[in-house]
Design a protein around this motif. Structure first.
Motif, PDB file in Angstrom:
ATOM      1  N   LEU A  54       4.666 -40.785  44.021  1.00 54.98           N
ATOM      2  CA  LEU A  54       4.692 -39.921  45.192  1.00 54.98           C
ATOM      3  C   LEU A  54       4.030 -38.595  44.847  1.00 54.98           C
ATOM      4  CD1 LEU A  54       8.372 -40.564  46.356  1.00 54.98           C
ATOM      5  CD2 LEU A  54       6.284 -41.813  46.961  1.00 54.98           C
ATOM      6  N   ASN A  55       2.921 -38.297  45.520  1.00 52.16           N
ATOM      7  CA  ASN A  55       2.183 -37.072  45.290  1.00 52.16           C
ATOM      8  C   ASN A  55       2.777 -35.958  46.151  1.00 52.16           C
ATOM      9  OD1 ASN A  55       0.307 -35.055  44.871  1.00 52.16           O
ATOM     10  ND2 ASN A  55      -1.238 -35.976  46.213  1.00 52.16           N
ATOM     11  N   LEU A  56       3.371 -34.949  45.490  1.00 52.59           N
ATOM     12  CA  LEU A  56       4.016 -33.850  46.208  1.00 52.59           C
ATOM     13  C   LEU A  56       3.142 -32.604  46.272  1.00 52.59           C
ATOM     14  CD1 LEU A  56       7.452 -34.398  44.531  1.00 52.59           C
ATOM     15  CD2 LEU A  56       6.996 -34.738  46.951  1.00 52.59           C
ATOM     16  N   GLY A  57       1.949 -32.654  45.676  1.00 58.54           N
ATOM     17  CA  GLY A  57       1.082 -31.489  45.644  1.00 58.54           C
ATOM     18  C   GLY A  57       1.537 -30.499  44.580  1.00 58.54           C
ATOM     19  N   ASN A  58       0.713 -29.488  44.302  1.00 56.57           N
ATOM     20  CA  ASN A  58       1.030 -28.442  43.318  1.00 56.57           C
ATOM     21  C   ASN A  58       1.340 -29.018  41.933  1.00 56.57           C
ATOM     22  OD1 ASN A  58       0.866 -26.416  45.348  1.00 56.57           O
ATOM     23  ND2 ASN A  58       2.971 -26.870  45.967  1.00 56.57           N
ATOM     24  N   GLY A  59       0.709 -30.158  41.618  1.00 56.60           N
ATOM     25  CA  GLY A  59       0.902 -30.749  40.300  1.00 56.60           C
ATOM     26  C   GLY A  59       2.173 -31.535  40.133  1.00 56.60           C
ATOM     27  N   GLY A 201     -10.267 -47.569  55.789  1.00 53.54           N
ATOM     28  CA  GLY A 201     -11.165 -46.778  56.610  1.00 53.54           C
ATOM     29  C   GLY A 201     -10.524 -45.723  57.464  1.00 53.54           C
ATOM     30  N   GLY A 202      -9.244 -45.393  57.193  1.00 51.70           N
ATOM     31  CA  GLY A 202      -8.572 -44.375  57.986  1.00 51.70           C
ATOM     32  C   GLY A 202      -8.777 -42.958  57.497  1.00 51.70           C
ATOM     33  N   GLY A 203      -9.557 -42.778  56.450  1.00 52.33           N
ATOM     34  CA  GLY A 203      -9.792 -41.432  55.930  1.00 52.33           C
ATOM     35  C   GLY A 203      -8.951 -41.139  54.703  1.00 52.33           C
ATOM     36  N   THR A 204      -7.633 -41.362  54.791  1.00 53.32           N
ATOM     37  CA  THR A 204      -6.731 -41.122  53.664  1.00 53.32           C
ATOM     38  C   THR A 204      -6.539 -42.364  52.815  1.00 53.32           C
ATOM     39  OG1 THR A 204      -5.552 -39.471  54.976  1.00 53.32           O
ATOM     40  CG2 THR A 204      -4.420 -40.299  53.045  1.00 53.32           C
ATOM     41  N   THR A 205      -6.695 -43.536  53.401  1.00 53.67           N
ATOM     42  CA  THR A 205      -6.366 -44.799  52.734  1.00 53.67           C
ATOM     43  C   THR A 205      -7.597 -45.477  52.149  1.00 53.67           C
ATOM     44  OG1 THR A 205      -4.557 -45.110  54.303  1.00 53.67           O
ATOM     45  CG2 THR A 205      -5.250 -47.030  53.048  1.00 53.67           C
ATOM     46  N   ASN A 206      -7.506 -45.848  50.857  1.00 54.22           N
ATOM     47  CA  ASN A 206      -8.538 -46.682  50.250  1.00 54.22           C
ATOM     48  C   ASN A 206      -8.370 -48.130  50.672  1.00 54.22           C
ATOM     49  OD1 ASN A 206      -9.873 -44.667  48.684  1.00 54.22           O
ATOM     50  ND2 ASN A 206      -8.184 -44.724  47.206  1.00 54.22           N
ATOM     51  N   LEU A 207      -7.119 -48.613  50.676  1.00 56.88           N
ATOM     52  CA  LEU A 207      -6.851 -50.009  51.001  1.00 56.88           C
ATOM     53  C   LEU A 207      -5.393 -50.163  51.418  1.00 56.88           C
ATOM     54  CD1 LEU A 207      -7.789 -53.040  50.912  1.00 56.88           C
ATOM     55  CD2 LEU A 207      -6.872 -53.100  48.576  1.00 56.88           C
ATOM     56  N   THR A 208      -5.158 -51.003  52.416  1.00 60.81           N
ATOM     57  CA  THR A 208      -3.802 -51.410  52.773  1.00 60.81           C
ATOM     58  C   THR A 208      -3.816 -52.896  53.113  1.00 60.81           C
ATOM     59  OG1 THR A 208      -1.927 -51.083  54.271  1.00 60.81           O
ATOM     60  CG2 THR A 208      -4.119 -50.725  55.207  1.00 60.81           C
ATOM     61  N   TRP A 209      -2.757 -53.598  52.719  1.00 62.07           N
ATOM     62  CA  TRP A 209      -2.620 -54.987  53.107  1.00 62.07           C
ATOM     63  C   TRP A 209      -1.136 -55.315  53.270  1.00 62.07           C
ATOM     64  CZ3 TRP A 209       0.420 -57.643  49.786  1.00 62.07           C
ATOM     65  CH2 TRP A 209       0.380 -57.327  48.431  1.00 62.07           C
ATOM     66  N   ASP A 235      -2.876 -48.001  49.034  1.00 58.40           N
ATOM     67  CA  ASP A 235      -3.574 -47.255  47.990  1.00 58.40           C
ATOM     68  C   ASP A 235      -4.243 -46.073  48.668  1.00 58.40           C
ATOM     69  OD1 ASP A 235      -4.992 -46.252  45.892  1.00 58.40           O
ATOM     70  OD2 ASP A 235      -6.429 -47.911  45.782  1.00 58.40           O
ATOM     71  N   MET A 236      -3.609 -44.898  48.563  1.00 54.24           N
ATOM     72  CA  MET A 236      -4.136 -43.704  49.217  1.00 54.24           C
ATOM     73  C   MET A 236      -4.987 -42.877  48.264  1.00 54.24           C
ATOM     74  SD  MET A 236      -1.046 -42.320  51.652  1.00 54.24           S
ATOM     75  CE  MET A 236      -0.522 -43.290  53.081  1.00 54.24           C
ATOM     76  N   LYS A 237      -5.854 -42.071  48.829  1.00 55.30           N
ATOM     77  CA  LYS A 237      -6.688 -41.171  48.044  1.00 55.30           C
ATOM     78  C   LYS A 237      -5.829 -40.055  47.457  1.00 55.30           C
ATOM     79  CE  LYS A 237     -10.700 -42.317  50.867  1.00 55.30           C
ATOM     80  NZ  LYS A 237     -11.738 -41.847  51.814  1.00 55.30           N
ATOM     81  N   ASP A 238      -6.442 -39.183  46.665  1.00 56.89           N
ATOM     82  CA  ASP A 238      -5.690 -38.178  45.924  1.00 56.89           C
ATOM     83  C   ASP A 238      -4.816 -37.299  46.814  1.00 56.89           C
ATOM     84  OD1 ASP A 238      -6.768 -39.105  43.611  1.00 56.89           O
ATOM     85  OD2 ASP A 238      -8.369 -37.609  43.516  1.00 56.89           O
ATOM     86  N   GLY A 239      -5.237 -37.072  48.054  1.00 55.76           N
ATOM     87  CA  GLY A 239      -4.460 -36.198  48.927  1.00 55.76           C
ATOM     88  C   GLY A 239      -3.276 -36.878  49.581  1.00 55.76           C
ATOM     89  N   GLY A 240      -3.155 -38.204  49.463  1.00 51.46           N
ATOM     90  CA  GLY A 240      -2.085 -38.934  50.136  1.00 51.46           C
ATOM     91  C   GLY A 240      -0.781 -38.909  49.370  1.00 51.46           C
ATOM     92  N   VAL A 241       0.343 -39.043  50.095  1.00 47.41           N
ATOM     93  CA  VAL A 241       1.650 -39.056  49.458  1.00 47.41           C
ATOM     94  C   VAL A 241       1.853 -40.328  48.636  1.00 47.41           C
ATOM     95  CG1 VAL A 241       4.140 -39.231  49.917  1.00 47.41           C
ATOM     96  CG2 VAL A 241       2.758 -37.547  51.146  1.00 47.41           C
ATOM     97  N   LEU A 242       1.443 -41.478  49.174  1.00 50.17           N
ATOM     98  CA  LEU A 242       1.695 -42.766  48.528  1.00 50.17           C
ATOM     99  C   LEU A 242       0.494 -43.190  47.692  1.00 50.17           C
ATOM    100  CD1 LEU A 242       3.278 -44.660  51.559  1.00 50.17           C
ATOM    101  CD2 LEU A 242       4.432 -43.279  49.828  1.00 50.17           C
ATOM    102  N   GLN A 243       0.637 -43.115  46.385  1.00 53.60           N
ATOM    103  CA  GLN A 243      -0.425 -43.485  45.463  1.00 53.60           C
ATOM    104  C   GLN A 243      -0.146 -44.885  44.921  1.00 53.60           C
ATOM    105  OE1 GLN A 243      -3.050 -41.100  44.667  1.00 53.60           O
ATOM    106  NE2 GLN A 243      -2.098 -40.181  46.459  1.00 53.60           N
ATOM    107  N   LYS A 244      -0.988 -45.872  45.294  1.00 54.18           N
ATOM    108  CA  LYS A 244      -0.820 -47.254  44.833  1.00 54.18           C
ATOM    109  C   LYS A 244       0.631 -47.712  44.992  1.00 54.18           C
ATOM    110  CE  LYS A 244      -4.720 -47.060  41.611  1.00 54.18           C
ATOM    111  NZ  LYS A 244      -5.630 -47.741  42.525  1.00 54.18           N
TER     112      LYS A 244
END
Length: 258
Positions: A54-59, A201-209, A235-244
């Motif tokens: 879970l990406n919370l930002g600020n490291g 293709g939603g901008g934030t998401t690399n892939l969803t299934w 699988d969200m990009k770096d700015g997304g909360v859910l990483q893989k």
């Protein structure tokens, strides 16, 4: 005299036997595409295990690895339901999963050289909607192709004792394509339900299934029940909360048809 009484009785029994036989033959788990509207509403309970960062930002990042029992223990609120409407070969479907999880733990920071902690809350709502088209409808099999979108709204909140609160929210909508249906087992009222979709293709998401497979039974023309195993991946990009993030586990459902 006896023959006179027995003949009508035999006729009634034969008629009842034929009616029961016809009813048994008509009870099938395979829906039939027709010009009449048909609807399904399915409340269910899905207890997925969760593996994610879970990406919370600020490291700040939180590695999450919960089993199905952990998720049920940490579930604070939620609701899960799906619905379908069909007329002819065309149809519509929708599915909503909404849940709030809360757990205490340590948060690795600075490359893992230190930890902070106390309580993390994950709120997420996943909505899948699609237009469907029946591509197979036989005595033993039914399959729809689907084209639609999946939207997710996720917020991760970290309350750190003596430090404060950090929160991060992600929302995205991704187009998906897939198929769903069921296969009848040995001319019985038992069947194998299946579902699969994939998108991006939603901008934030690399892939969803998403995928589902299991076993079900038709109890009447109005009620089905099923036990399946379901998995959802993001699988969200770096700015997304859910990483893989992978959510997978058993699902129990009851379908009401009308």
């Amino acid at each position: 005299m006896k023959k006179t009484l027995l003949l009508p009785l035999f006729g009634v029994c034969t008629l009842l036997s034929s009616s029961i036989s016809i009813a048994a033959e008509e009870l099938t788990p395979i829906p039939k595409a027709s010009s009449e509207w048909r609807f399904e509403v399915t409340p269910y309970l899905w207890a997925p295990g969760i593996k994610a960062t879970l990406n919370l930002g600020n490291g700040l990042a939180k590695s999450a690895d919960y089993s199905s029992s952990n998720v049920l223990d940490n579930l604070k609120s939620g609701g899960m339901i799906s619905a379908e409407a069909h007329k002819g070969q065309w149809g519509m479907m929708g599915d909503v999963v909404s849940a709030t999880l809360q757990n205490s733990g340590a948060i690795p920071v600075q490359g893992g050289t230190a930890t902070l902690g106390d309580k993390i809350t994950l709120q997420q709502t996943v909505l899948t909607g699609a237009v469907t088209y029946t591509i197979a409808n036989t005595k033993d099999a039914y399959m729809d192709g689907l084209l639609g979108a999946r939207a997710i709204y996720a917020t991760a909140t970290l309350n750190v004792t003596g430090v404060g609160t950090a929160a991060k929210t992600t929302s995205t909508v991704d187009p998906v394509v897939g198929m769903k249906g069921r296969y009848r087992i040995a001319d019985s009222t038992w069947y194998v339900p299946f579902y699969g979709d994939i998108g991006s293709g939603g901008g934030t998401t690399n892939l969803t299934w998403q995928a589902m497979l299991g076993v079900g039974k038709t109890f009447s023309n109005l009620i089905d029940a099923s036990l399946t195993y379901r998995a959802l991946y993001y699988d969200m990009k770096d700015g997304g909360v859910l990483q893989k993030t992978t959510m997978q586990g058993p699902q129990v459902a009851v379908t009401f048809k009308f």
